[in-house]
Motif scaffolding. Sequence first.
Motif: not given
Length: 892
Positions: A692, A760, A763-764, A775-780, A782-783
């Motif tokens: 991570s 992570d 999300l995988a 999930l895309d919103d959460i990924t953004g 997180r980054i």
Amino acid sequence: LYSEDDYANRPAFTEPEILRTNLASVVLQMTSLGLGDLAAFPFVEPPDRRAVTDAIRLLQELGALELDDGDRPVASAPRRLTTVGRTMSRLPIDPRFARMVVEADANGCLREVLIIAAALSIEDPRERPREKAQAADEHHARFVDPTSDFLAYLELWRYTREQQRALSSGQFRRLCRREFLNHLRIREWQDVHAQLRRVVGEMKMGQDAGEAHPDAIHRSLLAGLLSHIGYRDRDTRDFRGARSARFVVFPGSALAKKPPRWVMAAELVETSRLWARTAARIEPEWAEHLAPHLVTRSHAEPTWSERRGQAMVDESVSLYGLPIVTRRPIGYAQVDRDHARELFIRHALVEGQWQAHHPFLAHNREVLAAAEAMGERFRLAGLGDGEDILHRLYDEHVPARVTSGRSFDSWWSKARRADPDLLTFTEEDFVTDEVHELDEDDFPDQWIQGPHRLDLSYAFEQGGEDDGVIVHVPLTILNQISSAGFDWQVPGLRVELVGALIKSLPKALRRNLVPIPDTTRAILDRVEPLTEPLVDALGREVARLADAPIPPGALTLDRVADHLRVTFHVEDGGYIVAEGKDLDGLRSTMAPTLREAITAATSDVERSGLTDWDIGELPRTVTADRDGRSVVGHPALVDEGETVAVRLFPTRDEQAEAHWGGVRRLLQLTVPLGTRPVRRRLQDDTKLSSTSSPYPTLADLAEDCTLAALDSIMVDAGGPVWDAVGFDALRSRVSDELGSRALANAAVVTEILRDAAAIDRRLAEPASPALAAALDDITGQRIALLHVGFVSAAGSDRLADIRRYLRAIRRRLDDLGQGSPRDRERMAQVQALEQRYADLVDASPNDRSHDAALERIGWMLEELRVSLFAQSLGTPSPISETRIRKAMAALG
């Protein structure tokens, strides 16, 4: 009488009546007698109408008959002789030759032209038998002139007269036979010449003494041969003649081997081709003066000549289609006197494009400039055309005959004696009563801001980039000028500005504010200009009068006309180096240039290569004088990697940002940081670096944790220091506290990265397509939270909040398993705010306070996500969409 067919074989002339044998001569004689109908004349065969027309045209070409005003000549139409024609009618030779004689009398070469005219009236007395052609050419070569076949007749005449006087009749006759001269034709030549001399003597025409110049002779001959001229076509031997004819100089001519550019010929004879016989070199300009009634003139566009003080135009002149003059500059008054006068007034008197020193010119230009400046300042359309007003004034006072500087000086030398102030105008000639009602204090010459006085100028260019008020800001004080206050405009435009802002409001609000002029005056009576932003004051008063709240963004200066927003000209050395409506934006754009200017003025302050604090006390500002203005720079320590430098900055914000990094780097250079304990603490979880962590290595993460600890110590100590004593104290504190604080940061970061690893893994995992957007919103998110340098960027105090944000993400992921539709609604709510936030970031000026406010809003958006998706975790303070939008509105 002889017909035209018999004319070529006529006998020697003996009487004037017999000399007038060709048709042109007949027309000339009948016209002189007042006879208009040729049918009354006894011809062997009556001529046809076309032949008569050609004869009339020839006489008109020679200037013997008055022109027909553009109509085709008519055989039976009444005609009148000109003065030249009346003289020609008394000469007993071909009209072409008669015209030569008349011109020769004017040019002072009558003696020579009579000889040539007589020679042209007979057959050539020189013989050239085919079997003895070479011998004949050798004898005749004595008389040849390389530029003119006509002058050869004069040499031949002199020679024969001398020989005739020296020899007996028999001897002269044998001489002629031996030298290939026809004795009978020479006698005929002499008889015709004698008859012509007797006639011109009776007419009292002058007999010139002395030898005439060849040019005078050829100009006289050209008067009868205007349609027999031509110019050589490029480098060939072909000539382009009148009316598109093409001919070649006859091989027996002296001009045949080296033909000149322009020639005239006594006759054009057509056999296998058209030949020019008896030719001479001429200058084409001669034809213009001989045939003003025949030439065609064309003119290009006129241009103004300041040196000559008049309008000039290029003139081209053609005769029978031949360009005898090409692009000759002449005074435009010769073509169009009225327009030339207009151009003289416009360029010479109004615009001053004239090398003259009349005092009234400078005075009137000063009055005009003052009037136009007044029109620009007060935005009065009537004063924008000041040059037209000045043109009208000159037009009324300068007489019509004045078209150039020379004619003006001639008139003015007399007119000024009677009235010296005739052309001296005053401001009253330009302005109207409307101007006197305006207050100049409403349109000041300077804008005062603290110790600075900025020059103001005004432009009235509707639609132009500089339309309105222009503030002139010297580059060296750009960093000292605030944008505050300029939104209020000058008093003269303030009413219009406030009215325009009110008109930009939504109709629902605007209807409660009519009539808008009265509302505008009422608002301006209540507010104090320049004490707060115009939009804030106006919004408060409009809300009060309309009894309704003003929507965010409803009042903005971007919606008013450009001339109601001041334009800034940043100037250096008299040149405009930047311009625009946004002073803060100009300051950001010009930062490198401004920094160079400040450095140049205060270069003794800057240093480089520092590894310890050995500069004593670092001043917060330094001041120097440049061009009579105080240049202010803000020195700061600057991080250069292995060393630290002292650099000057235009603004305090840039100074503060740079100085923090500079002091931090100097602490790193003077205090052993020792990141090994931090690395060991981070290594407790062996999977940390490979799952991570966004950092390339654990060493990078450990260094960032240490930098965050260093920043926290500096914050607790009150910020970066400015002198050696303060630096020593700060360095001691860093030595004491840095290790423990860095380990504390590492402990929190370890928990953060564990939470990130758990997210992570979630999300995988495979998921339903319906959850893709979430999930895309959460990924953004997180980054955005975890990136290289996030520890020092967020700071030690924010690390716990970041862990809470990650826990909120895990709660949201748990709720997504239930497929809650409320998640989509809340996500849309957050994303709309984040889009607005992104727009604010893109439009953000280079301002430290503005950047701090944006950073606060960014953290507020993270707290809103906690409130919406994991409310049970709680937030440090109340948070809502309304609070965030209000904070955004405060930034514009």
